[in-house]
Design a protein around this motif. Structure first.
Motif, PDB file in Angstrom:
ATOM      1  N   LYS A  28      70.136 138.570 -58.046  1.00 18.73           N
ATOM      2  CA  LYS A  28      70.192 140.025 -58.517  1.00 18.73           C
ATOM      3  C   LYS A  28      71.146 140.633 -57.464  1.00 18.73           C
ATOM      4  O   LYS A  28      72.122 141.207 -57.730  1.00 18.73           O
ATOM      5  N   ILE A  29      70.945 140.237 -56.304  1.00 21.14           N
ATOM      6  CA  ILE A  29      71.706 140.924 -55.082  1.00 21.14           C
ATOM      7  C   ILE A  29      73.199 140.188 -55.143  1.00 21.14           C
ATOM      8  O   ILE A  29      73.999 141.243 -54.868  1.00 21.14           O
ATOM      9  N   CYS A  30      73.298 139.076 -55.579  1.00 18.45           N
ATOM     10  CA  CYS A  30      74.577 138.413 -55.605  1.00 18.45           C
ATOM     11  C   CYS A  30      75.385 139.050 -56.678  1.00 18.45           C
ATOM     12  O   CYS A  30      76.585 139.378 -56.834  1.00 18.45           O
ATOM     13  N   ASP A  31      74.714 139.393 -57.876  1.00 14.78           N
ATOM     14  CA  ASP A  31      75.220 139.920 -59.110  1.00 14.78           C
ATOM     15  C   ASP A  31      75.768 141.564 -58.673  1.00 14.78           C
ATOM     16  O   ASP A  31      76.925 141.839 -58.889  1.00 14.78           O
ATOM     17  N   GLU A  32      74.719 142.114 -57.986  1.00 13.30           N
ATOM     18  CA  GLU A  32      75.245 143.569 -57.510  1.00 13.30           C
ATOM     19  C   GLU A  32      76.283 143.629 -56.452  1.00 13.30           C
ATOM     20  O   GLU A  32      77.261 144.438 -56.573  1.00 13.30           O
ATOM     21  N   LYS A  33      76.225 142.778 -55.537  1.00 13.03           N
ATOM     22  CA  LYS A  33      77.261 142.735 -54.285  1.00 13.03           C
ATOM     23  C   LYS A  33      78.638 141.846 -54.573  1.00 13.03           C
ATOM     24  O   LYS A  33      79.606 142.385 -54.202  1.00 13.03           O
ATOM     25  N   PHE A  34      78.674 140.911 -55.306  1.00 16.68           N
ATOM     26  CA  PHE A  34      79.700 140.200 -55.699  1.00 16.68           C
ATOM     27  C   PHE A  34      80.416 140.183 -57.183  1.00 16.68           C
ATOM     28  O   PHE A  34      81.106 139.393 -57.395  1.00 16.68           O
ATOM     29  N   GLY A  35      79.320 140.534 -58.243  1.00 13.78           N
ATOM     30  CA  GLY A  35      79.581 140.268 -59.446  1.00 13.78           C
ATOM     31  C   GLY A  35      79.288 138.867 -59.968  1.00 13.78           C
ATOM     32  O   GLY A  35      79.928 138.501 -61.009  1.00 13.78           O
ATOM     33  N   TRP A  36      78.490 137.964 -59.199  1.00 17.06           N
ATOM     34  CA  TRP A  36      78.447 136.594 -59.452  1.00 17.06           C
ATOM     35  C   TRP A  36      77.260 136.484 -60.928  1.00 17.06           C
ATOM     36  O   TRP A  36      76.390 137.259 -60.959  1.00 17.06           O
ATOM     37  N   LYS A  37      77.822 135.554 -61.543  1.00 16.46           N
ATOM     38  CA  LYS A  37      76.700 135.235 -62.607  1.00 16.46           C
ATOM     39  C   LYS A  37      75.283 134.240 -62.085  1.00 16.46           C
ATOM     40  O   LYS A  37      75.910 133.890 -60.863  1.00 16.46           O
ATOM     41  N   LYS A  38      74.551 134.260 -62.385  1.00 20.78           N
ATOM     42  CA  LYS A  38      73.387 133.470 -62.133  1.00 20.78           C
ATOM     43  C   LYS A  38      73.805 131.924 -61.628  1.00 20.78           C
ATOM     44  O   LYS A  38      73.377 131.344 -60.602  1.00 20.78           O
TER      45      LYS A  38
END
Length: 79
Positions: A28-38
Motif C-alpha cells: 500500500k505504501i509503495c502504491d501511494e508513494k511510487f504508483g507501484w502495482k503489487k
C-alpha cells in the motif's frame, strides 16, 4: 559489495522507516508513494532479498543491512 539501484533504495527507505512492516502494508505504501502495482513491489522485494538486504519472513519485511552500511557501500562505489 552490494549494488543498490535508485528504486531499490526508495523501497529500502520505506522499510527502514517502518521496520518489521507487514508486506501488505508495504504494498500500500509503495502504491501511494511510487504508483507501484503489487507485483512491482514484490519483484523489488525479491531482488533485495536475493542481494541479502531485506527479508520477507512470515509476511513481515525487515532489513538485514542498516542504512549506514548501505551509505558506506555507496561511498566506496564512488571511489
Amino acid at each position: 559489495m552490494i549494488s543498490i539501484g535508485e528504486m531499490e533504495n526508495e523501497l529500502l527507505e520505506s522499510v527502514w522507516h517502518n521496520e518489521n512492516i507487514p508486506s501488505g502494508q508495504l504494498v500500500k505504501i509503495c502504491d501511494e508513494k511510487f504508483g507501484w502495482k503489487k507485483s512491482t513491489t514484490y519483484t523489488m522485494l525479491k531482488r533485495l532479498q536475493e542481494k541479502g538486504v531485506l527479508i520477507n519472513e512470515d509476511g513481515s519485511v525487515h532489513s538485514l543491512v542498516s542504512k549506514d552500511d548501505i551509505a558506506a557501500m555507496k561511498s566506496e562505489q564512488l571511489l
